[in-house]
Design an enzyme around this catalytic site. Sequence first.
Site, short mmCIF file in Angstrom:
data_model
loop_
_atom_site.label_atom_id
_atom_site.label_comp_id
_atom_site.label_asym_id
_atom_site.label_seq_id
_atom_site.Cartn_x
_atom_site.Cartn_y
_atom_site.Cartn_z
N TYR A 159 0.78 -1.35 0.06
CA TYR A 159 0.09 -0.09 0.11
C TYR A 159 0.86 1.27 0.20
CZ TYR A 159 -3.76 3.24 1.37
OH TYR A 159 -4.86 4.24 1.46
N LYS A 180 1.01 4.32 -3.15
CA LYS A 180 0.79 5.62 -2.78
C LYS A 180 2.02 6.28 -3.02
CE LYS A 180 -3.86 5.15 -2.02
NZ LYS A 180 -4.53 5.72 -2.85
#
Length: 244
Positions: free
Chosen positions: A149, A153
Amino acid sequence: MELGLAGRRALVTGAGKGIGRSTVQALHAAGAQVVAVSRTQADLDSLVRECPGINTVCVDLGDWEATEQALHGVGPVDLLVNNAAVAVLQPFLEITKEACDVSFDVNLRAVIQVSQIMAKSLIARGAPGAIVNVSSQASQRALANHGVYCSTKGAMDMLTKVMALELGPHKIRVNAVNPTVVMTPMGQANWSDPQKARAMLDRIPLGRFAEVGHVVDSILFLLSDRSGMITGSTLPVDGGFLAT
């Protein structure tokens, strides 16, 4: 503050729940014409009941070919919010190929694809536009079990800057918002453990997680002409987390 969004046409991905759904509601209330994109038809159906007159597209953005076909006929769009995301949390030594594939497909590749479609249309029309990518504080701080994750990002933040650089001459602004934990269904699923939540809250100077409205207000500002000289930015909506 009047944002001047009435009459503009906006597309929002991940519109079925959380930040995306609230963004659609806020844009609709501001008088914008909204195209709501979600992979869950039931969420879109209920959203139409709440916001009569919006257009909907049901598609899994992780599927490149289906996305291309679904968005091909949506018509001219002035504003884009790339909000759709997945959060597959695994310890680094247990990260799977499947977690990498689905996370990068939705969190990054779909942002590239949807933005290309919208930007090409804007350029063909000679029209200005604004794109907001919904990133995260996890793009700039390491969090345990967030290896994939955080990576998606972090890549989104740099993609935002490159998009701003290349699309700026076409009068298309591109920015990101980087929230702390937001108590959406995804946030609740990943941060419901009180011990885990307390460890994060102790790192936030304001001592609380974000409300959805905090993020939506920032998105609307960056979409509006009120931010007409802002592009290539990553705006923390994090209670000071990234300042520590």
